[in-house]
Scaffold this motif. Structure first.
Motif, short mmCIF file in Angstrom:
data_model
loop_
_atom_site.label_atom_id
_atom_site.label_comp_id
_atom_site.label_asym_id
_atom_site.label_seq_id
_atom_site.Cartn_x
_atom_site.Cartn_y
_atom_site.Cartn_z
N ALA A 25 0.84 -1.21 0.00
CA ALA A 25 0.00 0.00 0.00
C ALA A 25 0.87 1.26 0.00
O ALA A 25 0.68 2.17 -0.82
CB ALA A 25 -0.95 -0.01 1.19
N PHE A 26 1.83 1.32 0.92
CA PHE A 26 2.72 2.48 0.96
C PHE A 26 3.63 2.51 -0.28
O PHE A 26 3.90 3.57 -0.83
CB PHE A 26 3.58 2.43 2.22
CG PHE A 26 2.96 3.12 3.40
CD1 PHE A 26 3.63 4.14 4.06
CD2 PHE A 26 1.70 2.76 3.86
CE1 PHE A 26 3.07 4.78 5.15
CE2 PHE A 26 1.12 3.39 4.95
CZ PHE A 26 1.81 4.41 5.59
N TYR A 27 4.08 1.36 -0.70
CA TYR A 27 4.95 1.26 -1.88
C TYR A 27 4.28 1.90 -3.09
O TYR A 27 4.87 2.74 -3.78
CB TYR A 27 5.26 -0.21 -2.14
CG TYR A 27 6.11 -0.49 -3.37
CD1 TYR A 27 7.48 -0.70 -3.26
CD2 TYR A 27 5.54 -0.56 -4.63
CE1 TYR A 27 8.26 -0.97 -4.38
CE2 TYR A 27 6.30 -0.82 -5.76
CZ TYR A 27 7.66 -1.03 -5.64
OH TYR A 27 8.42 -1.30 -6.75
N PHE A 28 3.02 1.50 -3.34
CA PHE A 28 2.33 2.01 -4.52
C PHE A 28 1.83 3.44 -4.33
O PHE A 28 1.74 4.20 -5.30
CB PHE A 28 1.18 1.07 -4.90
CG PHE A 28 1.64 -0.24 -5.47
CD1 PHE A 28 2.44 -0.28 -6.60
CD2 PHE A 28 1.28 -1.44 -4.87
CE1 PHE A 28 2.88 -1.49 -7.12
CE2 PHE A 28 1.70 -2.64 -5.38
CZ PHE A 28 2.51 -2.69 -6.51
N GLU A 29 1.50 3.83 -3.11
CA GLU A 29 1.09 5.21 -2.87
C GLU A 29 2.23 6.15 -3.18
O GLU A 29 2.04 7.20 -3.82
CB GLU A 29 0.63 5.38 -1.42
CG GLU A 29 -0.12 6.68 -1.15
CD GLU A 29 0.79 7.89 -0.93
OE1 GLU A 29 0.34 9.02 -1.21
OE2 GLU A 29 1.95 7.70 -0.50
N ARG A 30 3.44 5.80 -2.74
CA ARG A 30 4.60 6.63 -3.01
C ARG A 30 4.91 6.68 -4.50
O ARG A 30 5.48 7.66 -4.99
CB ARG A 30 5.83 6.11 -2.26
CG ARG A 30 6.04 6.63 -0.84
CD ARG A 30 4.85 6.61 0.03
NE ARG A 30 5.17 7.03 1.40
CZ ARG A 30 4.26 7.26 2.31
NH1 ARG A 30 2.97 7.13 2.03
NH2 ARG A 30 4.59 7.64 3.53
#
Length: 363
Positions: A25-30
């Motif tokens: 989730a954080f990987y793709f949000e960034r």
């Protein structure tokens, strides 16, 4: 059809460590492919090639397990996104991509179940709906050849038990990894508790006694504030245990990344600016070494994970994944290098210049 390579339970039984990279989730949000708040893994539908790349990146860095990006891929979340009609496509795409990469890299595929956000012990009438959502995701994981099932981020022990019940009933014997997320603060007599007020250590013990193959913690807490809880769990729960913290410097004052504040403004930084509290690679290396010392065999990182963190974790276990070819090596740096081939006259002059500039208040 599930792979014939050495499975999770075989590896754990042989006292091996298993690395599971998470944190999509954080990987793709960034990267600009995920909307925080809603949290639905729409990138699987909209940009499957990006998901496949992320799987490969984490394996390249040392992950033994590809956790299919189906977290929050259940009906309740897709209903909020207006994409409930895409649920089967989303789950099968994420799983099939994981299976493709795993077959090419000799790694394992995990189906992934998550908290549903509708569970509450005062509303048992919701349980059938929750189990139905988990059931279809579990069956899709089996159909697409998963090697194991992960069920994670449960603040309620009761919901974790529902997930385990579903996996045991419909997972066709696949191993289960069940992890709690102890977000609740303050705690009971100084000890972490679940949202339904059970000591986390006792909750893990009950999950293991009910048949979970691996139990432990994920998300919320960074290494420094998760490890003390794991030590408590280990006292009552023989294992195998799982530890997947977030790679942020949580503290006793701010034990979860939801609580972290900007030291300049005092404002909460979750989720968009939590990076100012990022762990260093050395922090992750120390976490891996401590897990090794404690005998915690299933380890990884959750929200905020990047490939260089997973590589640091792998190297803390004395592994050299493909990404280690490019690990930091300052020996040939033109200023700080120690290699005999470095031109020392240039290096020494440059170092003196750097030190001089560092002493100047205003340039």
């Amino acid at each position: 059809m599930a792979s014939k390579r050495k499975g999770l339970l075989e590896r754990l039984g042989d006292n091996e460590f298993v690395i599971a990279a998470e944190g999509y989730a954080f990987y793709f949000e960034r990267a600009g492919y995920h909307k925080s708040g809603l949290g639905v893994p729409e990138v699987v539908l909209d940009h499957p090639e990006v998901v496949e790349h992320a799987y490969r990146e984490f394996v390249h860095a040392g992950s033994d397990v590809i956790v299919s990006y189906t977290y929050y891929g259940h009906r309740e979340k897709l209903r909020l996104a207006g994409r409930e009609g895409d649920i089967e496509k989303l789950n099968k795409t994420a799983l099939n991509l994981a299976r493709k990469v795993a077959d090419e890299t000799n790694t394992l595929v995990a189906g992934d179940l998550s908290n549903t956000n509708i569970y509450h012990p005062d509303h048992p009438e919701r349980n059938d709906n929750i189990k139905a959502m988990m059931k279809e995701q579990t069956e899709w994981a089996v159909e697409c050849g998963a090697d194991m099932i992960v069920a994670e981020t449960f603040t309620y022990f009761g919901e974790a038990m529902l997930a385990l019940e579903v996996i045991k009933s419909y997972g066709k014997g696949l191993p289960s990894v069940i992890t709690l997320a102890p977000f609740i603060v303050p705690t009971m007599d100084g000890h972490a508790i679940t949202a339904d007020k059970l000591l986390v250590s006792e909750a893990c013990k009950k999950l293991q006694e009910a048949g979970a193959d691996v139990v432990g913690l994920n998300c919320g807490r960074g290494p420094k504030t998760m490890l003390p809880l794991l030590k408590e769990i280990k006292e009552v729960c023989p294992g195998p245990l799982a530890a997947l913290p977030v790679p942020f410097r949580t503290t006793s004052k701010e034990p979860t990344f939801f609580m972290l504040t900007d030291p300049l403004t005092g404002k909460k930084v979750f989720p968009g600016d939590v990076d100012i509290h990022s762990c260093t690679r050395e922090d992750i290396n120390e976490f891996g070494e401590e897990c090794k010392r404690l005998g915690i065999q299933y380890i990884g990182l959750c929200c905020g994970n990047r490939a260089y963190y997973t590589r640091a974790l792998a190297e803390s276990l004395a592994r050299t994944p493909p990404a280690s070819q490019y690990s930091l090596d300052m020996s040939k740096h033109y200023v700080y290098g120690t290699d005999a081939k470095v031109k020392r006259d240039v290096a020494d002059d440059s170092l003196k210049l750097y030190h001089t500039l560092g002493e100047i208040d205003h340039i």
